[in-house]
Design an enzyme around this catalytic site. Structure first.
Site, PDB file in Angstrom:
ATOM      1  N   LEU A 106      -1.194   1.983   8.138  1.00 28.60           N
ATOM      2  CA  LEU A 106      -2.650   1.950   7.989  1.00 28.60           C
ATOM      3  C   LEU A 106      -3.081   1.208   6.730  1.00 28.60           C
ATOM      4  O   LEU A 106      -4.167   0.631   6.685  1.00 28.60           O
ATOM      5  CB  LEU A 106      -3.212   3.377   7.937  1.00 28.60           C
ATOM      6  CG  LEU A 106      -3.077   4.224   9.200  1.00 28.60           C
ATOM      7  CD1 LEU A 106      -3.578   5.630   8.934  1.00 28.60           C
ATOM      8  CD2 LEU A 106      -3.840   3.597  10.353  1.00 28.60           C
ATOM      9  N   GLY A 107      -2.271   1.254   5.695  1.00 29.15           N
ATOM     10  CA  GLY A 107      -2.634   0.600   4.445  1.00 29.15           C
ATOM     11  C   GLY A 107      -1.636   0.902   3.359  1.00 29.15           C
ATOM     12  O   GLY A 107      -0.712   1.706   3.535  1.00 29.15           O
ATOM     13  N   GLY A 158      -1.413   1.648  -0.980  1.00 30.95           N
ATOM     14  CA  GLY A 158      -2.125   1.936  -2.224  1.00 30.95           C
ATOM     15  C   GLY A 158      -1.161   2.115  -3.367  1.00 30.95           C
ATOM     16  O   GLY A 158       0.044   1.845  -3.249  1.00 30.95           O
ATOM     17  N   PHE A 164      -0.010   4.803  -4.679  1.00 31.40           N
ATOM     18  CA  PHE A 164       0.984   5.849  -4.435  1.00 31.40           C
ATOM     19  C   PHE A 164       2.067   5.366  -3.481  1.00 31.40           C
ATOM     20  O   PHE A 164       3.230   5.697  -3.623  1.00 31.40           O
ATOM     21  CB  PHE A 164       0.292   7.083  -3.855  1.00 31.40           C
ATOM     22  CG  PHE A 164       1.216   8.232  -3.551  1.00 31.40           C
ATOM     23  CD1 PHE A 164       1.529   9.157  -4.527  1.00 31.40           C
ATOM     24  CD2 PHE A 164       1.762   8.386  -2.282  1.00 31.40           C
ATOM     25  CE1 PHE A 164       2.376  10.221  -4.243  1.00 31.40           C
ATOM     26  CE2 PHE A 164       2.607   9.443  -1.995  1.00 31.40           C
ATOM     27  CZ  PHE A 164       2.919  10.367  -2.986  1.00 31.40           C
ATOM     28  N   LYS A 175       0.963   9.784   4.121  1.00 34.47           N
ATOM     29  CA  LYS A 175       1.147   8.960   2.929  1.00 34.47           C
ATOM     30  C   LYS A 175       2.572   9.138   2.414  1.00 34.47           C
ATOM     31  O   LYS A 175       3.015  10.252   2.139  1.00 34.47           O
ATOM     32  CB  LYS A 175       0.129   9.360   1.861  1.00 34.47           C
ATOM     33  CG  LYS A 175       0.091   8.444   0.651  1.00 34.47           C
ATOM     34  CD  LYS A 175      -0.895   8.953  -0.404  1.00 34.47           C
ATOM     35  CE  LYS A 175      -2.325   8.870   0.053  1.00 34.47           C
ATOM     36  NZ  LYS A 175      -3.277   9.242  -1.034  1.00 34.47           N
ATOM     37  N   ASP A 181     -11.570   9.925 -10.669  1.00 32.38           N
ATOM     38  CA  ASP A 181     -11.319   8.611 -10.067  1.00 32.38           C
ATOM     39  C   ASP A 181     -12.274   8.349  -8.908  1.00 32.38           C
ATOM     40  O   ASP A 181     -11.865   7.905  -7.836  1.00 32.38           O
ATOM     41  CB  ASP A 181      -9.861   8.527  -9.598  1.00 32.38           C
ATOM     42  CG  ASP A 181      -9.394   7.086  -9.385  1.00 32.38           C
ATOM     43  OD1 ASP A 181      -9.991   6.164  -9.996  1.00 32.38           O
ATOM     44  OD2 ASP A 181      -8.430   6.878  -8.628  1.00 32.38           O
TER      45      ASP A 181
END
Length: 393
Positions: A88-89, A91, A93, A120, A223
Site C-alpha cells: 500500500l505504501g 513510510g 517505519f 505495517k 506529529d
C-alpha cells in the site's frame, strides 16, 4: 509504533504494560521481554471527545492494550507472503501491506476473503525501530475514539515488528490534497476535496486531538500532519501513527522536554527552539494543516521560490486581510464557500499559529469554532454556474 502481547493483563493498570514476546491467541497484552515497564506513559482516567452537537462523545482509555497477537506466519498468510502487489505504501517505519482477516475473530485469511486490514512491517534499516513500535501499541492499544485509527493487533518475533490496523479506504488527507490518488479497491479518488468535506475532515481530526488532550494525563501527539490523517470510505478522518506521542506535563509543570522529532513545516516554534513540548504544540500543527486545506499547498516545499518554501511564513501575513484571502484559497474549491466562512477559517488558523503557546486556543475551542464555520457554510448557496480552477494557487 507497534505491539505484541501475552495472555495476562498487566498487574498494575496505571503504567503501560510491557510486551511479552508471545504468539498466543490472547487479545490483551502484558510484557516481560527483559525490559522494564515504562510508567511514564500511565493514564489515569477516561477521556471525552466532542460530539457533532457540541456535546460529548465518550472516548475510552483501557487499563491495558486490547489487541490481538499474531505470529509472523499469520501475517505472511494474510499478505500472500508480503507480495509486491499487496503493498500500500512506504513510510519512515517501513512498508504497509494490505491483508485479510476474519471480521469477527481477526484470524488471518487468504487473499480476497474476510475483512481487509493494513499491515505495517518494520524496515530492518529503520531508525525508528522498537521504541516507536511500542509507543504505537501503548497508545493506540489503549485509546479508543471514533477519530483515532484502530490498532487491531501486532506481531513481535525478533527481528520482525509488525502492526495490524483497520483499513482506511481513501488513504491519507495528504494524498487527496496534493496528488492524484487511486483507491485500493480500484475506485478512483481523483475528485478534489470540496470545501464542506475539508471542513468535515478538520472537525473530526480536531475532535481526535481534543480527546487526546482531555485526559488527566494529557497525550501530546507531536506529529500532526496531513499524511497522518486517514480517511474512510465516507471521508471520516482518523488520526494515525502514534510513534512520537508523549504524555503531557505532570504536576505544576507546563511542558515536557524531549528530543526534537517530527516533520519539517509542522513543528511549533517553541519546540524547535527549546525542545519544550506543550499540549498546545499540537494546536500549532493543526493550524498548519488548516492552512494546507485552505490553500491546497504543502507546509514545506523546496520547489517553491525562495521566501515561499515555508507555507506559514509565506501566507500567514495574508490571512488577516479579506481581500488577499481569496487569492490564496485553493482554486479547486472556487464557488463552494462564502467569504465569511473562509475569513472565519483564516482567523481560526491564525489563532492556532500564534507564536506563544498560551495564546493558542484549546482543541475543544477549535472544535466549537469549526462547527460554527460549518454552520455558516451549510447556509451558503453556491452560484448556479461553477467553473473550477485547475488547482493550487
Amino acid at each position: 509504533m507497534g505491539n505484541c502481547f501475552g495472555s495476562q493483563p498487566a498487574a498494575d493498570p496505571t503504567p503501560f504494560p510491557a510486551i511479552n514476546n508471545s504468539s498466543g491467541p490472547s487479545t490483551q497484552a502484558t510484557h516481560s521481554n527483559g525490559g522494564t515497564t515504562d510508567s511514564s506513559r500511565g493514564f489515569s482516567q477516561i477521556s471525552n471527545g466532542v460530539s457533532d452537537d457540541g456535546g460529548v462523545v465518550n472516548g475510552e482509555i483501557l487499563p491495558s492494550p486490547n489487541v490481538k497477537v499474531y505470529s509472523f506466519d499469520d501475517l505472511m498468510t494474510a499478505t500472500r507472503n508480503f507480495r509486491g502487489d499487496m503493498k500500500l505504501g512506504v513510510g519512515g517505519f517501513g512498508t504497509v501491506y494490505k491483508g485479510w482477516v476474519d471480521q469477527h475473530t481477526l484470524l488471518p485469511l487468504r487473499h480476497g476473503t474476510g475483512m481487509m486490514v493494513a499491515i505495517k512491517k518494520l524496515n530492518q534499516e529503520s531508525t525508528q525501530g522498537f521504541d516507536e513500535w511500542q509507543a504505537e501499541v501503548d497508545f493506540l492499544g489503549r485509546l479508543s475514539h471514533p477519530n483515532l485509527v484502530k490498532l487491531l493487533g501486532y506481531c513481535l518475533e525478533d527481528p520482525e515488528l509488525l502492526l495490524v490496523y483497520e483499513f482506511m479506504e481513501r488513504g491519507s488527507l495528504e494524498n487527496h490534497l496534493f496528488r492524484t490518488f487511486s483507491g485500493i479497491a480500484g475506485n478512483a479518488a481523483n475528485e478534489p476535496l470540496s470545501w464542506n468535506i475539508r471542513l468535515r475532515i478538520a472537525i473530526g481530526a480536531a475532535r481526535g486531538l481534543a480527546f487526546l488532550h482531555s485526559s488527566e494525563k494529557q497525550v501530546i501527539y507531536r506529529d500532526f500532519k496531513a499524511s497522518n490523517i486517514l480517511l474512510d470510505s465516507n471521508y471520516n478522518p482518523k488520526i494515525s501513527d502514534f510513534g512520537l506521542a508523549k504524555l503531557g506535563p505532570a504536576g505544576e509543570n507546563t511542558h515536557v522536554t524531549t528530543r526534537i522529532m517530527g516533520t519539517h513545516g509542522y513543528a511549533a516554534p517553541e519546540y524547535i527552539a527549546t525542545g519544550h513540548l506543550y499540549v498546545k504544540s499540537d494546536v500549532y500543527g493543526f493550524g498548519v494543516v488548516l492552512l494546507e486545506m485552505m490553500t491546497g499547498l504543502r507546509a514545506h516545499d523546496t520547489r517553491r521560490p525562495t521566501g515561499q518554501q515555508s507555507l506559514v511564513e509565506w501566507l500567514q501575513p495574508d490571512l488577516s486581510h479579506r481581500r488577499r484571502l481569496k487569492a490564496l484559497m485553493d482554486r479547486k474549491m472556487e464557488g463552494q464557500y462564502s467569504s465569511k466562512a473562509s475569513f472565519e477559517a483564516a482567523k481560526l488558523t491564525l489563532r492556532c499559529l500564534e507564536s506563544e503557546p498560551k495564546k493558542r486556543p484549546s482543541m475543544e475551542e477549535v472544535v466549537v469554532e469549526l462547527e460554527r464555520i460549518a454552520a455558516i457554510s451549510t447556509s451558503h448557496r453556491p452560484p448556479r454556474t461553477h467553473h473550477a480552477g485547475t488547482g493550487g494557487r
